[in-house]
Write a protein that holds these residues in place. Structure first.
Motif, PDB file in Angstrom:
ATOM      1  N   THR A  55       3.950   6.545  -1.309  1.00  0.00           N
ATOM      2  CA  THR A  55       4.146   5.232  -1.960  1.00  0.00           C
ATOM      3  C   THR A  55       4.139   4.091  -0.943  1.00  0.00           C
ATOM      4  O   THR A  55       3.768   2.978  -1.269  1.00  0.00           O
ATOM      5  CB  THR A  55       5.497   5.195  -2.703  1.00  0.00           C
ATOM      6  OG1 THR A  55       6.538   5.362  -1.716  1.00  0.00           O
ATOM      7  CG2 THR A  55       5.595   6.303  -3.731  1.00  0.00           C
ATOM      8  N   ILE A  56       4.551   4.345   0.285  1.00  0.00           N
ATOM      9  CA  ILE A  56       4.702   3.274   1.275  1.00  0.00           C
ATOM     10  C   ILE A  56       3.613   3.346   2.365  1.00  0.00           C
ATOM     11  O   ILE A  56       3.438   2.410   3.144  1.00  0.00           O
ATOM     12  CB  ILE A  56       6.110   3.362   1.925  1.00  0.00           C
ATOM     13  CG1 ILE A  56       6.452   2.109   2.722  1.00  0.00           C
ATOM     14  CG2 ILE A  56       6.216   4.595   2.839  1.00  0.00           C
ATOM     15  CD1 ILE A  56       6.728   0.913   1.849  1.00  0.00           C
ATOM     16  N   LEU A  57       2.848   4.421   2.373  1.00  0.00           N
ATOM     17  CA  LEU A  57       1.957   4.668   3.513  1.00  0.00           C
ATOM     18  C   LEU A  57       0.931   3.567   3.759  1.00  0.00           C
ATOM     19  O   LEU A  57       0.676   3.177   4.895  1.00  0.00           O
ATOM     20  CB  LEU A  57       1.252   6.015   3.346  1.00  0.00           C
ATOM     21  CG  LEU A  57       0.689   6.539   4.652  1.00  0.00           C
ATOM     22  CD1 LEU A  57       1.029   7.982   4.855  1.00  0.00           C
ATOM     23  CD2 LEU A  57      -0.803   6.335   4.680  1.00  0.00           C
ATOM     24  N   GLN A  58       0.363   3.020   2.693  1.00  0.00           N
ATOM     25  CA  GLN A  58      -0.669   1.991   2.900  1.00  0.00           C
ATOM     26  C   GLN A  58      -0.112   0.780   3.644  1.00  0.00           C
ATOM     27  O   GLN A  58      -0.736   0.251   4.560  1.00  0.00           O
ATOM     28  CB  GLN A  58      -1.250   1.554   1.557  1.00  0.00           C
ATOM     29  CG  GLN A  58      -2.403   2.444   1.107  1.00  0.00           C
ATOM     30  CD  GLN A  58      -2.858   2.097  -0.290  1.00  0.00           C
ATOM     31  OE1 GLN A  58      -2.583   2.834  -1.213  1.00  0.00           O
ATOM     32  NE2 GLN A  58      -3.498   0.964  -0.422  1.00  0.00           N
ATOM     33  N   GLU A  59       1.106   0.380   3.251  1.00  0.00           N
ATOM     34  CA  GLU A  59       1.697  -0.796   3.920  1.00  0.00           C
ATOM     35  C   GLU A  59       2.004  -0.488   5.386  1.00  0.00           C
ATOM     36  O   GLU A  59       1.837  -1.330   6.258  1.00  0.00           O
ATOM     37  CB  GLU A  59       2.961  -1.219   3.179  1.00  0.00           C
ATOM     38  CG  GLU A  59       2.663  -1.850   1.803  1.00  0.00           C
ATOM     39  CD  GLU A  59       3.961  -2.076   1.049  1.00  0.00           C
ATOM     40  OE1 GLU A  59       4.315  -1.182   0.249  1.00  0.00           O
ATOM     41  OE2 GLU A  59       4.621  -3.093   1.318  1.00  0.00           O
ATOM     42  N   VAL A  60       2.436   0.744   5.634  1.00  0.00           N
ATOM     43  CA  VAL A  60       2.743   1.134   7.021  1.00  0.00           C
ATOM     44  C   VAL A  60       1.449   1.162   7.846  1.00  0.00           C
ATOM     45  O   VAL A  60       1.422   0.742   9.005  1.00  0.00           O
ATOM     46  CB  VAL A  60       3.456   2.505   7.043  1.00  0.00           C
ATOM     47  CG1 VAL A  60       3.764   2.932   8.464  1.00  0.00           C
ATOM     48  CG2 VAL A  60       4.735   2.462   6.224  1.00  0.00           C
ATOM     49  N   PRO A 116      12.522  -1.105   4.164  1.00  0.00           N
ATOM     50  CA  PRO A 116      11.340  -1.987   4.057  1.00  0.00           C
ATOM     51  C   PRO A 116      11.289  -3.113   5.098  1.00  0.00           C
ATOM     52  O   PRO A 116      10.202  -3.515   5.516  1.00  0.00           O
ATOM     53  CB  PRO A 116      11.452  -2.565   2.641  1.00  0.00           C
ATOM     54  CG  PRO A 116      12.693  -2.050   2.045  1.00  0.00           C
ATOM     55  CD  PRO A 116      13.323  -1.058   2.963  1.00  0.00           C
ATOM     56  N   GLU A 117      12.454  -3.572   5.590  1.00  0.00           N
ATOM     57  CA  GLU A 117      12.451  -4.670   6.572  1.00  0.00           C
ATOM     58  C   GLU A 117      11.701  -4.267   7.851  1.00  0.00           C
ATOM     59  O   GLU A 117      11.248  -5.108   8.614  1.00  0.00           O
ATOM     60  CB  GLU A 117      13.896  -5.058   6.944  1.00  0.00           C
ATOM     61  CG  GLU A 117      14.695  -5.734   5.810  1.00  0.00           C
ATOM     62  CD  GLU A 117      15.060  -4.744   4.704  1.00  0.00           C
ATOM     63  OE1 GLU A 117      15.087  -5.150   3.534  1.00  0.00           O
ATOM     64  OE2 GLU A 117      15.250  -3.543   5.031  1.00  0.00           O
ATOM     65  N   VAL A 118      11.578  -2.978   8.081  1.00  0.00           N
ATOM     66  CA  VAL A 118      10.913  -2.507   9.306  1.00  0.00           C
ATOM     67  C   VAL A 118       9.420  -2.872   9.309  1.00  0.00           C
ATOM     68  O   VAL A 118       8.801  -3.018  10.358  1.00  0.00           O
ATOM     69  CB  VAL A 118      11.111  -0.979   9.457  1.00  0.00           C
ATOM     70  CG1 VAL A 118      10.200  -0.400  10.518  1.00  0.00           C
ATOM     71  CG2 VAL A 118      12.564  -0.656   9.768  1.00  0.00           C
ATOM     72  N   LEU A 119       8.830  -3.086   8.123  1.00  0.00           N
ATOM     73  CA  LEU A 119       7.385  -3.370   8.043  1.00  0.00           C
ATOM     74  C   LEU A 119       7.001  -4.616   8.844  1.00  0.00           C
ATOM     75  O   LEU A 119       6.074  -4.597   9.658  1.00  0.00           O
ATOM     76  CB  LEU A 119       6.952  -3.524   6.584  1.00  0.00           C
ATOM     77  CG  LEU A 119       6.730  -2.234   5.803  1.00  0.00           C
ATOM     78  CD1 LEU A 119       6.488  -2.550   4.327  1.00  0.00           C
ATOM     79  CD2 LEU A 119       5.554  -1.450   6.383  1.00  0.00           C
ATOM     80  N   ALA A 152      -6.315   2.762   2.390  1.00  0.00           N
ATOM     81  CA  ALA A 152      -5.937   1.601   3.220  1.00  0.00           C
ATOM     82  C   ALA A 152      -7.073   1.244   4.178  1.00  0.00           C
ATOM     83  O   ALA A 152      -7.392   0.072   4.372  1.00  0.00           O
ATOM     84  CB  ALA A 152      -4.671   1.931   3.997  1.00  0.00           C
ATOM     85  N   LEU A 153      -7.717   2.268   4.734  1.00  0.00           N
ATOM     86  CA  LEU A 153      -8.820   2.025   5.664  1.00  0.00           C
ATOM     87  C   LEU A 153      -9.982   1.343   4.955  1.00  0.00           C
ATOM     88  O   LEU A 153     -10.514   0.334   5.419  1.00  0.00           O
ATOM     89  CB  LEU A 153      -9.292   3.344   6.281  1.00  0.00           C
ATOM     90  CG  LEU A 153     -10.573   3.276   7.103  1.00  0.00           C
ATOM     91  CD1 LEU A 153     -10.375   2.446   8.363  1.00  0.00           C
ATOM     92  CD2 LEU A 153     -11.076   4.674   7.449  1.00  0.00           C
ATOM     93  N   GLU A 154     -10.358   1.869   3.782  1.00  0.00           N
ATOM     94  CA  GLU A 154     -11.498   1.291   3.052  1.00  0.00           C
ATOM     95  C   GLU A 154     -11.227  -0.170   2.714  1.00  0.00           C
ATOM     96  O   GLU A 154     -12.105  -1.023   2.820  1.00  0.00           O
ATOM     97  CB  GLU A 154     -11.772   2.087   1.767  1.00  0.00           C
ATOM     98  CG  GLU A 154     -12.475   3.413   1.984  1.00  0.00           C
ATOM     99  CD  GLU A 154     -13.708   3.312   2.847  1.00  0.00           C
ATOM    100  OE1 GLU A 154     -13.797   4.065   3.835  1.00  0.00           O
ATOM    101  OE2 GLU A 154     -14.559   2.446   2.590  1.00  0.00           O
TER     102      GLU A 154
END
Ligand code: DX5
Ligand code: ZN
Length: 534
Positions: free
Chosen positions: A470-475, A439-442, A509-511
């Motif tokens: 699960t993590i794609l939106q934050e990425v 997660p620190e990579v975000l 995430a786009l919307e």
């Protein structure tokens, strides 16, 4: 004076994508500014026209009447905004002129006017045919193809026709004539978006079975996915091989492709978006994402089957992890295997080189016909990286640089940024698929994306390692637009379902991002109304 002749050179895959994206952005700005125009057709034919002008055709923006040029006849004249934007990006006139679309005194009117050097203020350089009244362009193309053949010239003729336009009887007269004259130098491209002015083609005047019709008229018929640039390139190359008949490429396209509320929606055949929506629409167009399954993930070693199932599942590119057992504690495969896999699909190959001394073997990955080749910053010096990008660029391959989780962006990279199409940020320590996302990579990714954009980087941020739904939106929010997925795809047991879920998360995430933007410019309610059907 250096006359630029575009001789069908191999443009990099990601550069071609970027140019076609710019075409859509320029077209929608022009249409919104004019308050009228045809976004539907401009967008359904964007890849078709883009591949022709940026990759396939021999033509010259400085010499529009160059004697050896290939001819493009745009018979569906209402796609003018997209056509003009393609000509502008190709260099026929300044893109800023698109702001005069449909304005009094502008040469960019609702339907194109054939170029003539005597009326440069009324006609658009690069336009071979005055479109508007439909059904005529194919006949004109036959005349040009016949004349070229009679003159012993090698020029080819490409004609864009519509499926609504195919209601016109003249199209079928021309189809018979072209086959009669065995015009192998003629390629018609059908923008099969299944929508015409006032509804769906199959409700108004059914065209199917389309393939059978054209075969029965003795044409060489090729069917493709019309937004897939690799398939378009492949079909145009195959059309060049036909020796005794004309070719028709039936391109399955989507009307309004690129903007979700315009997609497959007859309402947007000939309607302009409100001017205040423009910045949000541009953000949406700029945000195209690519899903890249990593074939080393999952149980079975059958790479061929994995690639086929990824393509069936709707993947955009194939991620190939090359490991040498030295730079990383694992070894996978090398360019020999890639050469064996290349014929399986037209999908682009994204080679991720986790090897020491990549410069020594870069030619092997060029010969293996990869479309993107990414080397690790930890494995080369600035001068080696410079040599690598030069070699890749001169072969029409997109260069990329990868950073391990603990590696910061090297300062020596900035002078090379305009040559780099991909910055790959590892979110696991390289070596294996199926590891947990760090997660620190975000926050690192967010900062790097910001810094790169500030330095004019136009390329893609690629996120690689432990990516799942699960993590794609934050990425996505951290700036990534290429998403490598190994275990999330090949460990799922349902490859198609997994890719759909990842794409769904990208859309959410786009919307969210677009709504934030609408909020920021005070048009939240109006934007929600516009998007309510998607
Ligand atoms: C790891 C590779 C990744 C990995 C991705 O070194 O570079 O591409 O295979 O697989 P997942 O998504 O399972 O981490
Ligand atoms: Zn990788």
């Amino acid at each position: 004076m250096v006359v630029m002749l575009i001789m069908g050179f191999k443009m990099r895959y990601l550069d071609l994508k970027r140019k076609i994206c710019s075409v859509r952005m320029l077209a929608i700005q022009g249409i919104a500014e004019a308050g009228s125009g045809h976004p539907g057709a401009s967008f359904s034919a964007a890849e078709l026209m883009g591949v022709l002008y940026f990759r396939k055709m021999n033509h010259s923006p400085e010499k529009p009447d160059w004697n050896e040029r290939d001819y493009f006849i745009n018979s569906k004249g209402h796609s003018a905004p997209g056509f003009y934007a393609t000509l502008a990006i190709a260099g026929y006139f300044p893109p800023s002129e698109m702001k005069t679309l449909r304005k009094l005194g502008s040469r960019l009117q609702g339907h194109p006017v054939r170029y003539t050097p005597y009326e440069i203020h009324q006609s658009v350089p690069g336009t071979e045919f005055s479109g508007g009244s439909e059904g005529i362009g194919l006949s004109v193309s036959i005349g040009i193809a016949l004349a070229n053949r009679l003159d012993g010239k090698k020029n080819r003729v490409y004609t864009l026709i519509g499926d609504g336009e195919s209601n016109e009887g003249q199209i079928w007269e021309a189809a018979m004539a072209a086959a009669k004259f065995k015009l192998h130098n003629l390629v018609a491209i059908l923008d099969r978006n299944r929508i015409q002015q006032d509804g769906f083609t199959e409700d108004i005047m059914p065209l199917d079975p389309t393939r059978d019709k054209w075969s029965a008229f003795n044409w060489n018929v090729i069917e493709i996915a019309g937004h897939n640039v690799e398939q378009i390139i492949d079909a145009l190359n195959k059309a060049s091989e036909a020796k005794d008949r004309p070719t028709i490429i039936i391109a399955k396209t989507v009307k309004g492709n690129g903007i979700k509320h315009m997609t497959n929606n007859p309402q947007w055949h000939g309607k302009a978006p409100p001017r205040e929506h423009t910045p949000i629409l541009l953000e949406e167009l700029r945000s195209e994402c690519l899903i890249a399954p990593s074939i080393i993930a999952g149980q079975q070693e059958n790479y061929e089957e994995k690639i086929r199932s990824a393509e069936r599942g709707g993947a955009d590119i194939i991620h190939l992890d090359i490991m040498d057992g030295r730079f990383v504690p694992n070894s996978t495969f090398n360019s020999d295997i890639i050469k064996q896999l290349r014929h399986i699909t037209t999908l682009p190959f994204d080679a991720h080189l986790m090897i020491e001394n990549p410069l020594a073997v870069i030619q092997d990955y060029i010969d293996a016909r990869c479309d993107i080749v990414t080397v690790h910053a930890e494995t080369c010096s600035e001068s080696e990286f410079g040599q690598i990008t030069d070699r890749l660029l001169s072969n029409g391959i997109s260069p990329g640089i990868a950073l391990n989780p603990s590696t910061e962006l090297p300062n020596w990279l900035f002078p090379h940024l305009r040559d780099v199409d991909v910055v790959l940020i590892m979110s696991v320590n390289p070596g294996f698929a199926g590891q947990k996302f760090i997660p620190e990579v975000l926050s690192k990714m967010r900062l790097i994306n910001q810094k790169l954009r500030e330095h004019g980087f136009l390329g893609y941020i690629e996120a690689d390692g432990g990516i799942d739904a699960t993590i794609l939106q934050e990425v996505y929010e951290a700036g990534a637009r290429i998403f490598v997925a190994g275990n999330a795809v090949y460990g799922s047991g349902d490859i198609h379902g997994a890719i759909i879920q990842l794409r769904y998360k990208v859309n959410v995430a786009l919307e969210r991002k677009l709504l934030e933007q609408a909020n920021a410019i005070g048009i939240r309610r109006d934007w929600l109304k516009t998007r309510k059907h998607i």
